[in-house]
Enzyme design. Sequence first.
Site, PDB file in Angstrom:
ATOM      1  CG  ASN A 155       0.726   0.859  -7.622  1.00 53.40           C
ATOM      2  OD1 ASN A 155      -0.274   0.771  -6.943  1.00 53.40           O
ATOM      3  ND2 ASN A 155       1.187  -0.179  -8.316  1.00 53.40           N
ATOM      4  N   GLY A 161       4.890   2.325  -2.530  1.00 53.16           N
ATOM      5  CA  GLY A 161       5.279   2.273  -1.127  1.00 53.16           C
ATOM      6  C   GLY A 161       6.772   2.430  -0.947  1.00 53.16           C
ATOM      7  CD  GLU A 220      -3.563   2.910   0.209  1.00 53.59           C
ATOM      8  OE1 GLU A 220      -2.370   2.552   0.118  1.00 53.59           O
ATOM      9  OE2 GLU A 220      -4.273   3.189  -0.766  1.00 53.59           O
ATOM     10  NE  ARG A 227       4.741  -2.021  -7.402  1.00 53.30           N
ATOM     11  CZ  ARG A 227       3.987  -1.713  -6.344  1.00 53.30           C
ATOM     12  NH1 ARG A 227       4.412  -0.865  -5.434  1.00 53.30           N
ATOM     13  NH2 ARG A 227       2.788  -2.246  -6.206  1.00 53.30           N
ATOM     14  CG  ASP A 254       1.408  -3.715  -9.143  1.00 51.75           C
ATOM     15  OD1 ASP A 254       2.649  -3.634  -9.071  1.00 51.75           O
ATOM     16  OD2 ASP A 254       0.637  -3.227  -8.293  1.00 51.75           O
ATOM     17  CD  GLU A 268      -3.321  -1.269  -8.857  1.00 47.26           C
ATOM     18  OE1 GLU A 268      -4.256  -0.440  -8.789  1.00 47.26           O
ATOM     19  OE2 GLU A 268      -2.976  -1.968  -7.900  1.00 47.26           O
ATOM     20  CE1 TYR A 316       2.686  -1.085   1.881  1.00 46.27           C
ATOM     21  CE2 TYR A 316       0.418  -1.842   2.029  1.00 46.27           C
ATOM     22  CZ  TYR A 316       1.395  -1.104   1.400  1.00 46.27           C
ATOM     23  OH  TYR A 316       1.095  -0.386   0.283  1.00 46.27           O
ATOM     24  CB  SER A 346      -2.707  -0.761   0.285  1.00 39.87           C
ATOM     25  OG  SER A 346      -1.671   0.193   0.230  1.00 39.87           O
TER      26      SER A 346
END
Length: 299
Positions: A262, A266, A7, A241, A243, A260, A202, A133
């Site tokens: 994070n 990002g 990443e 964050r 999801d 999950e 992205y 990602s």
Amino acid sequence: MGGFSSERPVSLASGAPCADALERAGYRVTRVDVGPDIASVLTELKPDVCFNALHGPYGEDGTIQGVLEYLSIPYTHSGVTASALAMDKRLSKIVAKAVGIPVAESKVMNRFEFTSAHPMTPPYVVKPVNEGSSFGVVIVGEGQSHPPQVITSQEWKYGDEVMVERYIGGRELTCTVMGNVALAVTEIVPQGHTFYDYDSKYVAGGSKHVCPAEISPIVYQKIRRLSLKAHQAIGCRGVSRSDFRYDDRFSENGEVIWLEVNTQPGMTPTSLAPEMALQAGHSFEEFVSWMVEDASCRR
């Protein structure tokens, strides 16, 4: 930022705007592209705070956090234990399930155990246990006659341990937690992609973000509660964050499944966390400044 995980490009894309914003906010910023000599580089720099914009292994799995703890340099985001736990999809799901957060049925197995028989009745998802990602994510459709061959091929570069998880249809939702406050809920609608993959995340135009999500108030608040619950149960600090998948095809309130958390969301121009912070009234400069002021050791 940067580093040497898969990443690395995401980390560079996150780090640059964060550094620029912190300079606009009045901080003295040194940009560090992380290499194996990071401990000696930081020892020489003697920073007041480390803004961690690394993604993936080494950057958000507790590794760099351990280095910073050893050097007694305050840093942003979660600490060693929470970072390692959140990065391991198997362990984080165990913790989430234990506190009542709904998760999908799953099993962890060696990728070479994939034979001619499906490990789970399709549809299901195969994902690396310790990647982010959406790297290495493979969706196996209901009508697929055999397991995906890429999992056992030489092209596979995401480790031998994988998670096989029941596929949840419906919508992609996410919620950022800032401190101990759950911010807005966003719906992610991939554009030209079957799911929220790397390009959806992205590449400009890869996905549409609907913030706040256009869902029932009951589900909206449920997502916020579950996000904060996951943040606290796993021991996250700063910004995280969570999801989710939300299957509302058969009823309005439907099925909500946590995927999950994070610990290093990002921070690129197309990222979700800054958008949710802005919706809550925090400019990008204020958002990253808050993270710096929140930094500490022993997180």
